[in-house]
Design a protein around this motif. Structure first.
Motif, PDB file in Angstrom:
ATOM      1  N   PHE A 113     -15.087  -7.523  -0.625  1.00 56.84           N
ATOM      2  CA  PHE A 113     -13.970  -7.347  -0.058  1.00 56.84           C
ATOM      3  C   PHE A 113     -13.782  -8.166   1.410  1.00 56.84           C
ATOM      4  CE2 PHE A 113     -11.969  -4.987   3.549  1.00 56.84           C
ATOM      5  CZ  PHE A 113     -10.649  -4.962   2.993  1.00 56.84           C
ATOM      6  N   HIS A 173      -8.579   0.255   1.649  1.00 59.24           N
ATOM      7  CA  HIS A 173      -9.312  -0.450   0.623  1.00 59.24           C
ATOM      8  C   HIS A 173     -10.291   0.723  -0.070  1.00 59.24           C
ATOM      9  CE1 HIS A 173     -11.539  -3.144  -2.288  1.00 59.24           C
ATOM     10  NE2 HIS A 173     -12.668  -2.979  -1.907  1.00 59.24           N
ATOM     11  N   PHE A 196     -11.428 -11.249   2.642  1.00 56.46           N
ATOM     12  CA  PHE A 196     -11.018 -11.233   3.929  1.00 56.46           C
ATOM     13  C   PHE A 196     -11.006 -12.719   4.669  1.00 56.46           C
ATOM     14  CE2 PHE A 196     -10.435 -10.650   8.350  1.00 56.46           C
ATOM     15  CZ  PHE A 196      -9.031 -10.433   8.614  1.00 56.46           C
ATOM     16  N   VAL A 241     -16.288   1.938   9.488  1.00 56.21           N
ATOM     17  CA  VAL A 241     -15.840   2.381   8.158  1.00 56.21           C
ATOM     18  C   VAL A 241     -16.950   3.057   7.265  1.00 56.21           C
ATOM     19  CG1 VAL A 241     -14.468   1.688   5.903  1.00 56.21           C
ATOM     20  CG2 VAL A 241     -14.289   0.509   8.101  1.00 56.21           C
ATOM     21  N   GLN A 277      -4.088  -3.837   2.902  1.00 57.47           N
ATOM     22  CA  GLN A 277      -5.340  -4.150   1.776  1.00 57.47           C
ATOM     23  C   GLN A 277      -6.589  -4.006   3.014  1.00 57.47           C
ATOM     24  OE1 GLN A 277      -5.125  -4.255  -1.699  1.00 57.47           O
ATOM     25  NE2 GLN A 277      -3.177  -3.345  -1.109  1.00 57.47           N
ATOM     26  N   GLY A 278      -6.544  -3.416   3.949  1.00 56.79           N
ATOM     27  CA  GLY A 278      -7.435  -3.579   5.008  1.00 56.79           C
ATOM     28  C   GLY A 278      -8.524  -2.826   4.554  1.00 56.79           C
ATOM     29  N   THR A 279      -9.753  -2.649   5.437  1.00 53.85           N
ATOM     30  CA  THR A 279     -10.946  -2.026   4.968  1.00 53.85           C
ATOM     31  C   THR A 279     -10.661  -0.444   4.720  1.00 53.85           C
ATOM     32  OG1 THR A 279     -12.182  -3.226   6.605  1.00 53.85           O
ATOM     33  CG2 THR A 279     -13.307  -2.046   5.493  1.00 53.85           C
ATOM     34  N   ALA A 280     -10.015   0.104   5.442  1.00 53.05           N
ATOM     35  CA  ALA A 280      -9.951   1.613   5.491  1.00 53.05           C
ATOM     36  C   ALA A 280      -8.999   2.005   4.320  1.00 53.05           C
ATOM     37  CB  ALA A 280      -9.272   2.246   6.539  1.00 53.05           C
ATOM     38  N   VAL A 333      -1.351  -7.084   3.551  1.00 53.12           N
ATOM     39  CA  VAL A 333      -1.555  -7.542   4.936  1.00 53.12           C
ATOM     40  C   VAL A 333      -3.024  -6.741   5.126  1.00 53.12           C
ATOM     41  CG1 VAL A 333      -0.010  -5.889   5.447  1.00 53.12           C
ATOM     42  CG2 VAL A 333      -1.016  -6.618   7.211  1.00 53.12           C
ATOM     43  N   ALA A 334      -3.828  -7.405   6.026  1.00 56.89           N
ATOM     44  CA  ALA A 334      -5.043  -6.951   6.228  1.00 56.89           C
ATOM     45  C   ALA A 334      -4.981  -6.136   7.219  1.00 56.89           C
ATOM     46  CB  ALA A 334      -6.130  -7.983   6.547  1.00 56.89           C
ATOM     47  N   CYS A 335      -4.687  -4.792   7.403  1.00 63.49           N
ATOM     48  CA  CYS A 335      -4.792  -3.590   8.311  1.00 63.49           C
ATOM     49  C   CYS A 335      -3.449  -3.735   9.311  1.00 63.49           C
ATOM     50  CB  CYS A 335      -5.647  -3.654   9.299  1.00 63.49           C
ATOM     51  SG  CYS A 335      -6.185  -2.259  10.284  1.00 63.49           S
ATOM     52  N   THR A 372     -12.983   5.462  10.547  1.00 61.22           N
ATOM     53  CA  THR A 372     -12.154   5.274   9.265  1.00 61.22           C
ATOM     54  C   THR A 372     -12.854   5.802   8.015  1.00 61.22           C
ATOM     55  OG1 THR A 372     -12.093   3.063   9.000  1.00 61.22           O
ATOM     56  CG2 THR A 372     -10.165   4.073  10.393  1.00 61.22           C
ATOM     57  N   PRO A 385      -9.581  -5.828  10.292  1.00 58.16           N
ATOM     58  CA  PRO A 385      -9.020  -4.782   9.240  1.00 58.16           C
ATOM     59  C   PRO A 385      -9.751  -3.449   9.689  1.00 58.16           C
ATOM     60  CG  PRO A 385     -10.406  -6.323   8.102  1.00 58.16           C
ATOM     61  CD  PRO A 385     -10.481  -6.905   9.392  1.00 58.16           C
TER      62      PRO A 385
END
Ligand SMILES: Cc1cc2nc3c(=O)[nH]c(=O)nc-3n(C[C@H](O)[C@H](O)[C@H](O)COP(=O)(O)O)c2cc1C
Ligand code: SF4
Ligand code: SF4
Ligand code: SF4
Ligand code: SF4
Ligand code: SF4
Ligand code: SF4
Ligand code: FES
Ligand code: FES
Ligand code: FES
Lengths: 308, 161, 650
Positions: free
Chosen positions: C498, B93, C502, C484, B88-91, B126-128, C410, C253
């Motif tokens: 988001f 997400h 985190f 990102v 569920q990491g940024t990219a 997991v985050a990334c 990304t 992340p």
């Protein structure tokens, strides 16, 4: 010894090198609130209520862990500092039961005092707050994790006696909690009820069960007594209300002063008009025992008896 | 990875743990690697095992418990045979990882950090995973799967028994 | 002499117990201690096997086995290729090299034919036979497997002509994807350990530090502290024992540059640590690697074992009296352990709760000893600096930020992957030239840089030259270098939420502002996304953000409000739309969306009415349908099912 000079709110102060800003301020008679700081236990710097403004430093440093240096300018009540303290208090209150009316700590609680001083009337944020069951399954200490502000003093003072080390921080983030091993109630842990933790707790998260409901703190007269059961010479306070001695509590767990249950029980027997019965743990359960057994005097008493 | 280890080999698991103790006897800062190895052996960290580790290296049990509950890698309850870790990491997400999670969670009937009743799967996030180029991504046990869609994720998961 | 590093004959005495000062030099230009043409030839043969020259009979097939390509099936390719080579009797002439990540994982699995630099993308098992027959046997490039420009359709024959690589300057990533990370000989053949040897044999520790200072290298782990200065603090600290620690906890992340370096070129990190150990006077190193990186841990273990085997790590290295040992510590899943004091206390076996600084690790670090802590990429820059000199390194980059930086590109960009560019390149170049622009021709909105501690860069700042100071001035942060990319369909309030989700779940819980403040900020953001916010919430967010930033104990808390403060700074109108108009302009926040049916497009097939679990859709057969927004539960089932694209969210 070398000294440094600094100004606190514009007033020049000279202190020995190595003094913290907090102690320098205290030296100068300037008030700075603290929760997690305790001169007798290792520094921690966690509660952040003691922040001050020092031009040239990034952010607002915590005065209890910042060393005073030559020429430093410190402001203890600047607008940024006051905003920060108020916000921190609001944050703490948003996750704290609004329970002062019936709290044992009422009148002697730092959270209450500081909220008053900075006129923080209410939580200010709505949202989730912790909801743990009350831990009062042992005869001596009541733990209310909902009132705990996680200052960590209890952990640090308990861990100062290596073979006790009964409690520690558990979990993480918002769920952080002071725990025993496996997060059991205190009564199921290896706690020896010395009360070191209770003496250092700045709020009502830890309280003496034998004193519960016996009176408000401002109604009590206090008298220092020294325990003579062993060489440590721990200092206790005898609390009395309306001329009647109602309880004995340790005053402070000074350096090298371990405190112990036996000492406190002995003093209860000695000073209290109506001492509560002592309990000891037997096979994992608390049982009421005789004073002789509680104080470990059975052999001696038996001998005395024989001698008639 | 954590495969099912039943009651019968509890004894051999403890023997294995003993060997691990020997390996770390002279290592400084052994608590975390010991917990990691113990979890490899038992699949999770039973209280008795943590107690034994504490005794063995002279660390208060309360501290061991505090460490075990701090790090997300440690589990105090038994887990499934297959560990699904959905990123569920940024990219991931921004490329729709939430939808993948929802689909997998619905399909398995478990929420985050829960285990299916048959112990076949544990669902974690997991985050990334550091494979953002293939977002959205998941790991099943030690295998990484990328460019997921809800359907593809479910299909991949079904391959693990 | 099977490997370049083996003994040429009995006269060579080098080994961990009997180290030879000239080992590295000897393997490339020797023998040095004796004169023997046969021995010299053996070395040159081994070297030329590694460096094939253009037109050579022999070929080297590089197959990427980084995490990305492995998950796209590259391991299987190796097997199939082996079989095919055997079938054609090519095993002597053609070598297969398994490499680390090339940085273009999205196009994986990648296969490269050296020395021709032919670059095949998205190679499937079924393509292998064709590559062998047409290219390796027939000498013809397989055009359909080449990378094609998404905009022009133009194929690129070599990796050098792919726009994604053409504009990069791969200084740290030089070896990644080009050598076998599990063979130290290949590293050495590519100038590996030459920087360390130069430092150890020809320079004093002070000279090494001076050179690193001259290079202007700043820490790549986030804060950008000058590396040479940090080293000199550790050098000056008094202590009988000192440590060198490598921060490989990469928890940000959206960032995977450290992982790629560890997987693709682990010896570069070991070499950087060795040079540092020599410079600061340490004899022991730790690498703290994130638990989620099993392949990186594996590669590091192999690298350390090989370095020990050849006496590059150990006692009395190259007979100079310098000792250095490296150990690996695997993290256990806590982002905050990337913070230096938390990392050190975690190595010691404690909860990863940061400690107050000072004392800094340089004075009192691991087990109370002076400790130098740097990031993976920082260490990986050091061998280059030593080989080429600090002055030369300093020619790259901007005035205050020297060298290159690796970014993980990304999000909604065409080419996702790892890119290494000189400091000072504009964000526009990175995203539009190297990254190939926004996916699906959508409109660029912002790029989030620096992960949960960073901020966003909107359109108007795209021409900003990227370096430490310009980013900070724009309210963002270099951080570890995660980029990102977000387009018009990304909701900035959702992005802020988001990141707070985190940081809130990764807060260690030690200090009040971060433990309690992140929770409240997240709750407020969630309310706004749900359409339940009010205008005062914006002031509260700003105040909370300011206080948490000013009072938190460690960097996690001090930077976690940045995503909120920076989106509030550039995209306040999106917040206001959520609060005042109960509308999510990007169409992301589910509670604020209404599903609608385009009355023109709807054919009245009734499928959506049947699909709708809430019975919210009504209409006569063959007549346009309508959705009752009160009943609609926003599941999206109707939208997915409609064959006529008549349903939309607004
Ligand atoms: C919450 C937090 C997480 C961090 N995570 C990392 C990380 O994953 N990798 C890293 O190298 N530095 C990380 N850092 C920065 C380190 O504390 C430290 O500054 C850095 O490793 C120093 O190395 P450098 O000077 O080479 O950049 C983090 C800092 C904070 C506050
Ligand atoms: S702990 Fe203090 S603030 Fe909390 S309820 Fe008790 S008296 Fe009030
Ligand atoms: S009563 Fe004593 S032993 Fe028990 S938790 Fe408190 S300090 Fe520790
Ligand atoms: S119980 Fe009291 S002393 Fe212990 S952490 Fe909580 S507030 Fe502090
Ligand atoms: S309280 Fe216990 S430790 Fe303290 S003096 Fe009395 S007997 Fe000794
Ligand atoms: S800022 Fe957050 S992560 Fe850092 S010490 Fe405070 S609670 Fe822990
Ligand atoms: S599925 Fe599409 S075309 Fe059919 S009724 Fe629904 S909206 Fe109209
Ligand atoms: S009293 Fe200074 S941080 Fe708690
Ligand atoms: S964000 Fe999912 S792999 Fe990086
Ligand atoms: S893993 Fe192959 S290019 Fe990144």
């Amino acid at each position: 010894m070398s000294y440094v000079s600094l100004t606190i709110n514009g007033v020049m102060v000279t202190v020995p090198k190595g003094t913290t800003v907090l102690n320098a301020a205290r030296e100068a008679g300037v008030f700075i609130p603290t929760f997690c700081h305790d001169p007798n236990i290792p520094r921690f710097g966690a509660c952040r209520i003691c922040v001050v403004e020092i031009p040239g430093m990034r952010n607002l440093p915590a005065s209890c862990v910042t060393e005073a240096t030559e020429g430093m300018e410190v402001y203890t009540e600047s607008p940024a500092v006051v905003e920060a303290r108020k916000t921190i208090l609001e944050l703490l209150l948003a996750n704290h039961p609004q329970d002062c009316l019936t709290c044992e700590k009422n009148g002697d609680c730092r959270l209450q005092d500081y909220a008053f001083r900075y006129s923080v009337k209410e939580a200010g944020f709505k949202g989730e707050s912790k909801d743990y069951p009350l831990d009062d399954t042992n005869p001596y200490i009541i733990r209310d994790a909902n009132k705990c502000i996680l200052c960590g003093r209890c952990v640090r003072t308990c861990n100062a006696i290596p073979d006790r080390s009964v409690i520690d921080f558990g979990y993480r983030g918002f769920n952080t909690k002071i725990v025993t091993a496996m997060d059991t109630p205190l009564g199921e842990s290896d706690c020896v009820y010395c009360g070191r933790c209770v003496t250092v707790c700045p709020v009502g998260a830890l309280a003496w069960k034998p004193l519960a409901g016996k009176g408000r703190t401002w109604e009590m007269a206090r008298q220092d007594v020294t325990c003579t059961f062993c060489d440590s010479g721990c200092v206790f306070e005898v609390l009395s209300k309306d001329g009647k001695n109602v309880g004995v509590i340790p005053k402070a767990s000074g350096n090298g002063r371990p405190l112990c249950l036996k000492g406190r029980l002995g003093l209860e027997l000695k000073y209290l008009d109506d001492p509560p019965p002592p309990y000891l743990k037997k096979d994992g359960e608390f049982a009421q025992v005789s004073w002789a057994e509680a104080l470990g005097l059975e052999d001696i008493l038996a001998k005395l008896d024989n001698k008639g | 990875m954590a495969s099912c280890k039943c009651e019968q080999n509890l004894e051999s698991q403890y023997q294995e743990l003993q060997k691990v103790f020997d390996k770390y006897r002279t290592v400084q800062g052994a608590l975390i690697p010991l917990l990691q190895e113990a979890q490899e052996i038992f699949g999770y960290l039973p209280g008795d095992v943590m107690k034994k580790i504490s005794r063995e290296i002279g660390v208060p049990f309360s501290k061991t418990f505090g460490v075990a509950t701090f790090y997300s890698q440690f589990h105090l309850k038994p887990r499934g045979r297959n560990i699904i870790r959905l990123c569920q990491g940024t990219a991931c997400h921004v490329r729709g990882a939430a939808k993948v999670f929802e689909a997998v969670s619905n399909d398995l009937g478990v929420d985050r950090n829960e285990t299916t009743e048959d112990r076949r799967y544990t669902l974690e996030t997991v985050a990334c995973l550091g494979a953002c180029g293939l977002a959205p991504v998941m790991m099943v046990n030690d295998d990484t799967h990328g460019r997921l869609t809800p359907d593809k994720a479910i299909a991949e998961i079904k391959k693990y028994d | 002499m099977k490997s370049l590093l083996d003994k040429c004959c009995e006269k060579c005495t080098h080994g961990p117990q009997t180290p030879c000062r000239d080992f590295i030099k000897c393997r490339k230009t020797g023998p040095i201690c004796h004169d023997d043409e046969a021995c010299r030839q053996k070395r040159q043969n081994a070297l030329s096997d590694i460096h094939l020259t253009k037109g050579s009979e022999k070929k080297n097939i590089l197959i990427c086995a980084g995490t990305g390509c492995t998950s796209s099936g590259s391991r299987k390719l190796v097997e199939v290729l082996q079989e095919e080579l055997q079938k054609h009797g090519l095993t002597d002439k053609i070598k297969i090299t398994i490499t680390g990540c090339h940085g273009f994982c999205e196009q994986g699995p990648l296969m490269i034919v050296e020395p021709d630099k032919t670059f095949y993308v998205r190679v499937q098992d079924s393509d292998v036979a064709e590559i062998v027959e047409q290219n390796l046997v027939g000498g013809q490039v397989v055009e359909r497997l080449l990378y094609k420009d998404p905009n022009t359709g133009e194929p690129a024959e070599t990796y050098e002509s792919v726009p994604f690589y053409a504009k990069q300057q791969r200084l740290v990533l030089h070896n990644c994807g080009h050598i076998n990370p599990e063979d130290v000989a290949e590293y050495i053949a590519n100038d590996g350990y030459a920087g360390f040897v130069k430092a150890l044999l020809d320079m004093t520790p002070e000279e090494v530090i001076e050179d690193v200072k001259k290079s202007g290298l700043r820490g790549r782990g986030g804060a950008g502290f000058p590396t040479g200065m940090k080293w000199s603090f550790v050098r000056q600290a008094t202590g009988d024992k000192k440590y060198v620690v490598c921060n490989a906890d990469e928890g940000d992340p959206g960032a995977f540059m450290d992982r790629s370096v560890l997987e693709g070129d682990p010896h570069a990190v070991l070499e950087g640590m060795l040079i540092c150990g020599y410079a600061v006077g340490a004899d022991e190193g730790y690498i703290y690697v994130r638990a989620e990186y099993p392949l990186a841990i594996e590669r590091l273990k192999i690298a350390i074992a090989q370095a020990e085997q050849y006496g590059i790590l150990g006692d009395n290295i190259f007979n100079t009296g310098f000792n250095f040992h490296i150990k690996i510590k695997a993290g256990a899943g806590a982002f905050v352990c990337g913070e230096e004091t938390a990392l050190l206390t975690s190595i010691e076996g404690n909860r990863g709760m940061p400690r107050v600084r000072p004392p800094f690790p340089a004075q009192k670090g691991l087990w109370g000893k002076p400790t130098n802590l740097n990031n993976v990429e920082t260490y990986a820059n050091v061998p280059y600096i030593l080989r080429h000199g600090g002055d030369n390194y300093a020619k790259l980059g901007t005035e205050k930020s020297k060298g290159t930086k690796i970014f993980a590109l990304t999000g909604k960009v065409n080419n996702t992957g790892l890119v290494e560019v000189p400091m000072g390149m504009t964000m526009r170049d990175i995203i539009f030239t190297i990254g190939g622009g926004i996916q699906g021709g959508k409109k660029y909105k912002a790029v989030q840089i620096g992960g949960p501690s960073g901020g966003c860069i909107p359109e108007e700042n795209l021409d900003l030259p990227v370096d430490y100071d310009s980013l900070t001035a724009a309210g963002a942060m270099m951080g570890s270098g995660g980029l990102v990319v977000m387009d018009e369909t990304t909701c900035m309030v959702d992005v802020a939420r988001f990141f707070l989700t985190f940081t809130q779940s990764e807060s260690c819980g030690k200090c009040t502002p971060c433990r309690e403040g992140t929770k409240r900020m997240l709750e407020i953001l969630t309310r706004i996304c749900d359409g339940e916010g009010n205008m005062e919430d914006l002031d509260t967010l700003e105040r909370l953000g300011r206080v948490v930033k000013n009072t938190a104990l460690c960097g996690l808390g001090q930077t976690c409000p940045n995503p909120i403060l920076s989106t509030l700074r550039y995209f306040k109108d999106e917040y206001i739309a959520h609060i005042r108009d109960k509308r999510c302009p990007a169409g992301v926040c589910p509670n604020l969306l209404v599903y609608k049916i385009d009355q023109e497009k709807c054919k009245g097939c009734t499928k959506c009415a049947k699909n709708c679990p809430a019975g919210a859709i009504t209409g006569e057969k063959k007549e346009p349908h309508t959705i009752d927004t009160e009943k609609c539960i926003k599941c999206g089932a109707c939208l997915q099912g409609c064959k006529f694209n008549a349903i939309y969210k607004a």
